[in-house]
Design a protein around this motif. Structure first.
Motif, mmCIF file in Angstrom:
data_model
loop_
_atom_site.group_PDB
_atom_site.id
_atom_site.type_symbol
_atom_site.label_atom_id
_atom_site.label_comp_id
_atom_site.label_asym_id
_atom_site.label_seq_id
_atom_site.Cartn_x
_atom_site.Cartn_y
_atom_site.Cartn_z
ATOM 1 N N LEU A 201 -7.830 5.527 4.358
ATOM 2 C CA LEU A 201 -7.305 4.152 4.353
ATOM 3 C C LEU A 201 -6.339 3.928 5.518
ATOM 4 O O LEU A 201 -6.363 2.867 6.156
ATOM 5 N N ASP A 205 -6.594 1.357 8.921
ATOM 6 C CA ASP A 205 -5.520 0.346 8.999
ATOM 7 C C ASP A 205 -5.304 -0.390 7.682
ATOM 8 O O ASP A 205 -4.936 -1.564 7.677
ATOM 9 N N ARG A 206 -5.510 0.294 6.571
ATOM 10 C CA ARG A 206 -5.229 -0.273 5.251
ATOM 11 C C ARG A 206 -4.038 0.483 4.665
ATOM 12 O O ARG A 206 -4.100 1.137 3.643
ATOM 13 N N THR A 207 -2.906 0.346 5.371
ATOM 14 C CA THR A 207 -1.724 1.158 5.089
ATOM 15 C C THR A 207 -1.111 0.867 3.735
ATOM 16 O O THR A 207 -0.653 1.781 3.040
ATOM 17 N N GLU A 209 -2.502 -0.114 0.904
ATOM 18 C CA GLU A 209 -3.276 0.548 -0.155
ATOM 19 C C GLU A 209 -3.013 2.056 -0.148
ATOM 20 O O GLU A 209 -2.850 2.675 -1.202
#
Length: 451
Positions: A201, A205-207, A209
């Motif tokens: 994640l 770039d889904r920091t 989450e």
């Protein structure tokens, strides 16, 4: 926000991922109970018997090769779901065809699922696990594998006992393969309730989450520190195949590939795939041989539990050295028993069970632990794909040529060959394998950087 990590949460997602290992073991070992009946049904030569036992491995090699790329692009969870679907399709397909061609096609489809699960399950667990218990958690995947092997041994024996041998030759082996639909559907359902890998994640770039998942696993303070460390590591990586061949990581790749090969050319799948046939060669009938094969599965399971308990205390290297040395001794005994024609009684059975115990303590679970933790995050998928490509290629080589080796050079020399490879494995581990227990993935990555 949680101040302390939630170990129960970590174990829950680990167990779900380890069901992928269970399917891996179930689907690879189903052939052990069925191969004798298939040989009689289709009058197979030793070469064809090897092909039928090993054809799924063509899919395994392919699945492992592409699993890294697919998981890096689409995420670990989605590709695990794909593996569950492939398992289900294969189980249904191998139960139905009237000729060997379609049987081979569906076994290869199942092999794709095995190859994917064999790589993604330990990688997913590694990327979620706290460093202090990472070895134990990744070893739970091996516990899933050996549970699957033991389960299908019981299923095979139960199906074989329903009717006489004529029914097994015509129909029973189909039921053995078809039974895999049940665990495949269970795996698919459970995967819907686990999170994506936090390291993937962050890479995507889904920091936010990722931080939520890391907080559940490690607590607030450790989660923030680990998030910062992972981001810094990813920032310095290119994530390409070429990076794996640079100084430092090149050494890690060589170690991972060679360890993967040794985990198979020391003979484990020759015994797992052909255990009933080996025991029949000692004078036991098919019923007794299937029961003895269950003993192999029980020992495999029990000593994998021992490995899970001690891997984070004793370390990877010590257990691997002890296991490979013990395997060499056991294989020497088995080979000598066949050479002296002293195979009746319990000597061969006890030596094979001891061999299984040493393997379950060492190369069985710890190969996956080591190759899942020695590579940087952004290249972990690709690196593990390379390692598991060689692992499954070695499995294919052993499964394909083991029946032919038995016929051409005899049982004694075949087992002595495996003994020699076990000795070489011991020397390689002693000389080249670093100890990684207790280190974070990012600390392990730094250790490969040229000084």
């Amino acid at each position: 926000m949680e101040k302390q990590g939630n170990r129960n949460y970590v174990y829950k997602i680990t167990i779900v991922a380890a069901v992928g290992g269970l399917l891996f073991g179930y689907d690879t070992a189903v052939v052990a109970g069925a191969i004798g009946f298939i040989r009689l049904r289709f009058d197979l030569s030793p070469a064809m018997m090897g092909w039928i036992a090993s054809c799924a491995l063509v899919g395994c090699v392919t699945g492992a090769l592409f699993a890294g790329y697919l998981s890096d692009r689409f995420g670990r969870k989605k590709i695990l779901i794909l593996s569950a679907i492939l398992f289900a399709v294969s189980s249904a397909g191998t139960a139905m065809p009237q000729d060997l061609s379609w049987f081979v096609v569906f076994r290869i489809i199942g092999g794709l699922g095995i190859g994917i699960a064999s790589m993604i399950s330990p990688m997913y667990i590694t990327e979620c696990a706290p460093a202090a218990i990472r070895g134990r958690l990744v070893s739970i995947n091996q516990f899933g594998i050996v549970t699957g092997i033991l389960l299908i041994y019981f299923v095979n024996a139960g199906i074989a006992g329903l009717h006489d041998e004529a029914w097994n030759i015509h129909t029973g082996w189909r039921w053995m393969f078809g039974s895999g639909i049940v665990p495949a559907v269970i795996f698919f359902g459970l995967l819907l309730f686990v999170p994506e890998s936090p390291r993937w994640l962050i890479q995507a770039d889904r920091t936010t989450e990722a931080e939520q998942i890391l907080t559940k696993i490690n607590g607030v303070i450790k989660a923030k520190a680990e998030l910062k460390e992972i981001k810094a590591a990813i920032h310095t990586e290119t994530g390409t195949f070429s990076e794996l061949f640079k100084p430092g990581l090149r050494t890690a790749l060589v170690i991972g590939v060679i360890l993967s090969i040794f985990s198979q050319v020391t003979g484990i799948n020759a015994i797992m795939y052909y255990a009933p046939e080996i025991f029949k060669s000692t004078g036991d009938g098919s019923g007794s041989a299937l029961i003895q094969t269950i003993l192999v599965g029980v020992v495999n399971l029990l000593f994998t539990i021992v490995a899970i308990k001690y891997v984070d205390r004793a370390g990877r290297k010590g257990l691997l050295m002890a296991g490979s040395a013990g395997m060499a001794i056991c294989l020497a005994i088995v080979g000598t028993a066949f050479y002296l024609d002293a195979v009746r009684g319990y000597l061969v059975l006890m030596a094979i069970l001891a061999y299984i115990a040493f393997f379950a303590l060492s190369l069985g679970p710890l190969t996956f632990v080591v190759i899942a933790e020695i590579f940087p995050n952004r290249v972990r998928g690709r690196a593990m794909s390379i390692c598991l490509f060689f692992l499954w290629s070695a499995v294919y080589f052993v499964a394909q040529f083991f029946p032919m080796l038995l016929k051409s050079v005899g049982s004694a020399y075949t087992f002595w060959m495996f003994m020699v490879t076990s000795v070489i494995a011991f020397l390689f581990i002693w000389k080249f394998l670093p100890e990684t227990k207790g280190k974070s993935l990012e600390d392990i990555e730094k250790s490969w950087q040229p000084r």
